[in-house]
Enzyme design. Structure first.
Site, PDB file in Angstrom:
ATOM      1  N   HIS A 138       0.812  -1.224   0.000  1.00 37.59           N
ATOM      2  CA  HIS A 138       0.000   0.000   0.000  1.00 37.59           C
ATOM      3  C   HIS A 138       0.844   1.272   0.000  1.00 37.59           C
ATOM      4  O   HIS A 138       1.946   1.311   0.529  1.00 37.59           O
ATOM      5  CB  HIS A 138      -0.941   0.019   1.213  1.00 37.59           C
ATOM      6  CG  HIS A 138      -0.209   0.082   2.530  1.00 37.59           C
ATOM      7  ND1 HIS A 138       0.115   1.264   3.150  1.00 37.59           N
ATOM      8  CD2 HIS A 138       0.279  -0.907   3.327  1.00 37.59           C
ATOM      9  CE1 HIS A 138       0.754   1.029   4.283  1.00 37.59           C
ATOM     10  NE2 HIS A 138       0.865  -0.294   4.413  1.00 37.59           N
ATOM     11  N   HIS A 147      11.472  -0.991 -12.858  1.00 35.73           N
ATOM     12  CA  HIS A 147      11.228  -2.424 -13.031  1.00 35.73           C
ATOM     13  C   HIS A 147      11.289  -3.080 -11.661  1.00 35.73           C
ATOM     14  O   HIS A 147      12.319  -3.029 -10.986  1.00 35.73           O
ATOM     15  CB  HIS A 147      12.279  -3.024 -13.969  1.00 35.73           C
ATOM     16  CG  HIS A 147      12.112  -4.486 -14.216  1.00 35.73           C
ATOM     17  ND1 HIS A 147      12.956  -5.172 -15.068  1.00 35.73           N
ATOM     18  CD2 HIS A 147      11.227  -5.414 -13.761  1.00 35.73           C
ATOM     19  CE1 HIS A 147      12.589  -6.451 -15.119  1.00 35.73           C
ATOM     20  NE2 HIS A 147      11.543  -6.616 -14.324  1.00 35.73           N
TER      21      HIS A 147
END
Length: 213
Positions: A138, A147
Site C-alpha cells: 500500500h 522495473h
C-alpha cells in the site's frame, strides 16, 4: 484484474524474450498484435515473426500514427529512450491473475505480469514493469521506467525513483525511498534510503558503486 479487450489492436516495440511474455498477456486479454518492431530485427527471439525495423534507423519514416504501442524492452534506459522518441499512443496490459486494488493507479505503457499484487493507494508510473509474482504494498510510488522484478517485495510507503531496477527476490522494508536510476541486486534487503544512481547488494543492502548514466 484486467478485463478482456474486445477486438482491440496493439503494436509491440521489441522482439526479445521480454516481448514474448507481453504478447502472451495481450493475446489472453483479447488483443490482436498488428505489428512488431525492433532496432535489430535480425537478432530477435526465435519465436518473433515478421519483425519490422524500429525507429532508430529513421525516426521520421517510422509509422508513429496507428494502433497504440507497448514498448517490450526489458532494459529501463532503452525503454525510456524509445518512449521519448515515439509519437504514438501507448497501451498498458495486466495479466488476468494479477491483483490490483481499485484505489491504485497504473500508468500508460506499463505491464503487470502473472501473480503480481498491487495494494491500495499505490501509484505506478509510465512504462513500468511489475514482473511475475512481485508484491507492491500500500501507498507505494513507483516512478516511470522502473522495473520491479519477479518475487520482489516492496512494503508499505516505499518510493522507487525513475528508471530504478529492483532485482529478483529483493525486499524493501516500509517507508524506504530508492532514488532514480538505481540498481537493487537480486535478493538484497533494503533497510535504508538509497541515493540516486546507486547500486546496492546484500543483506543488509550496501552501496557498492554510484554511477550516473
Amino acid at each position: 484484474m484486467s478485463p478482456k479487450s474486445e477486438n482491440k489492436n496493439v503494436r509491440i516495440y521489441g522482439a526479445g524474450g521480454h516481448s514474448q511474455v507481453i504478447r502472451e498477456v495481450l493475446e489472453q486479454n483479447g488483443y490482436t498484435v498488428t505489428g512488431i518492431f525492433d532496432d535489430k530485427p535480425t537478432q530477435t527471439h526465435r519465436a518473433s515473426k515478421n519483425v519490422t525495423m524500429g525507429l532508430r534507423e529513421n525516426i521520421e519514416k517510422f509509422p508513429h500514427n496507428g494502433d497504440p504501442v507497448i514498448i517490450a524492452i526489458g532494459k529501463n534506459s532503452e525503454r525510456a529512450e524509445i518512449a521519448n522518441f515515439l509519437k504514438s499512443k501507448f497501451e498498458k496490459t495486466i495479466h488476468h491473475s494479477a491483483i490490483i486494488s481499485p484505489t491504485s493507479k497504473v500508468g500508460e505503457g506499463t505491464v503487470v505480469f502473472a501473480g503480481a499484487i498491487i495494494q491500495p493507494n499505490t501509484v505506478i508510473g509510465k512504462h513500468v514493469i511489475i514482473n511475475t509474482g512481485a508484491s507492491v504494498d500500500h501507498d507505494n510510488v513507483i516512478g516511470d521506467y522502473a522495473h520491479v522484478s519477479p518475487k520482489a517485495a516492496l512494503c508499505g510507503h516505499v518510493e522507487v525513483g525513475e528508471g530504478s531496477h529492483v532485482g529478483v527476490g529483493a525486499v524493501v522494508i516500509p517507508k524506504i525511498k530508492i532514488g532514480k536510476w538505481c540498481t537493487i541486486g537480486a535478493g538484497s534487503v533494503i533497510i535504508a534510503d538509497v541515493p540516486d544512481y546507486a547500486t546496492v547488494v546484500g543483506n543488509p543492502g550496501k552501496i557498492i558503486k554510484t554511477v550516473k548514466p
